[in-house]
Design a protein around this motif. Sequence first.
Motif, PDB file in Angstrom:
ATOM      1  N   SER A 101       0.734  -1.259  -0.200  1.00  0.00           N
ATOM      2  CA  SER A 101       0.061   0.221  -0.069  1.00  0.00           C
ATOM      3  C   SER A 101       0.860   1.385   0.051  1.00  0.00           C
ATOM      4  O   SER A 101       0.518   2.431  -0.596  1.00  0.00           O
ATOM      5  N   TRP A 105       0.154   4.139  -2.728  1.00  0.00           N
ATOM      6  CA  TRP A 105       0.000   5.417  -2.352  1.00  0.00           C
ATOM      7  C   TRP A 105       0.962   6.346  -2.940  1.00  0.00           C
ATOM      8  O   TRP A 105       0.691   7.413  -3.487  1.00  0.00           O
ATOM      9  N   LYS A 108      -0.011   6.770  -6.728  1.00  0.00           N
ATOM     10  CA  LYS A 108      -1.320   7.548  -6.544  1.00  0.00           C
ATOM     11  C   LYS A 108      -0.685   9.089  -6.658  1.00  0.00           C
ATOM     12  O   LYS A 108      -1.153   9.926  -7.132  1.00  0.00           O
ATOM     13  N   TYR A 109       0.200   9.178  -5.669  1.00  0.00           N
ATOM     14  CA  TYR A 109       0.753  10.723  -5.318  1.00  0.00           C
ATOM     15  C   TYR A 109       1.432  11.344  -6.546  1.00  0.00           C
ATOM     16  O   TYR A 109       1.321  12.510  -6.839  1.00  0.00           O
ATOM     17  N   CYS A 241      -1.245   3.975   4.946  1.00  0.00           N
ATOM     18  CA  CYS A 241      -1.423   3.849   3.561  1.00  0.00           C
ATOM     19  C   CYS A 241      -2.527   2.835   3.227  1.00  0.00           C
ATOM     20  O   CYS A 241      -3.550   3.046   2.660  1.00  0.00           O
ATOM     21  N   VAL A 244      -5.816   4.675   4.137  1.00  0.00           N
ATOM     22  CA  VAL A 244      -6.159   5.432   3.124  1.00  0.00           C
ATOM     23  C   VAL A 244      -6.938   4.883   1.859  1.00  0.00           C
ATOM     24  O   VAL A 244      -7.944   5.203   1.311  1.00  0.00           O
TER      25      VAL A 244
END
Length: 284
Positions: A101, A105, A108-109, A241, A244
């Motif tokens: 994860s 993340w 995605k960031y 994460c 999230v």
Amino acid sequence: MKNMVSLKWLLARMYESDVVIVDCRFQLGKPDAGREAYMEAHIPGAVYLDLEKDLSAVVTEHGGRHPLPDIAELTGTLSRSGIGNASRVIAYDDQGGAMASRLWWLLKYLGHDQVYVLDEGFTAWQKAGFPVTAEQKVLIPAPFLATVRHNMLVEVDEVRENLGDAEVTLIDSREAPRYRGEVEPIDRIAGHIPGAINRFWAEGRSSDGKWKNADEQAARFEGLQQEGQIIVYCGSGVTACPNVLALQEAGFTNVRLYGGSWSDWISYEGNPVAAGDEEKPKGV
């Protein structure tokens, strides 16, 4: 699920040309164990990315125990690993999805949406009789251009400014005894950020090791305002994460990560610390 793929899904697509499989196994306290496990056996074609060497920066006074990596260095690492803007990235680990994860993340960031966490992880893959190998893939670099989503991240100043704001929910992702300040095996100060509620990240999985579905994740976060801002943290920004990810599965859209998390928070003298349980009874 939009952020997860099943073992069978990957088995059917693992050799497709745009799929990049990433082994993220890592054991806290045993920094070489993940890479050693990868060298022994991994999903065919998988590349290895190390939590501390590849997915974190060097520890300094502030930024926590696993500071976010420099963006230019990270994009270079991804590119050298064969991850490009057109890649579908499947991340796995053997730590309940926590390390995978983190990569999810980070991508995605950096603006990369085609990234997924493998449900259940490597041991389940192996137990299912699916193929494993010790052979390492020849890496062919791919161009990766980041489009950073700065709104996904919060720093210590913003967390401090939002303390007591009813429109902002702080979620502590650590185990309850650490959140309550009863024990602290890693960081020098016990407790949590004032106002934070506790949702242990591992409770996003069922007893069989599979991730809970969207409705089950929503039940974990029942009572939180869908339109409100949610800031998630843990000890060092890693196990926050999966929370999230779980919040996104549950339909929450304004979810942000406090990257430095608790270990960063306590590195600043004067930041307030709370203990005990701040959960409001249902109906209040």
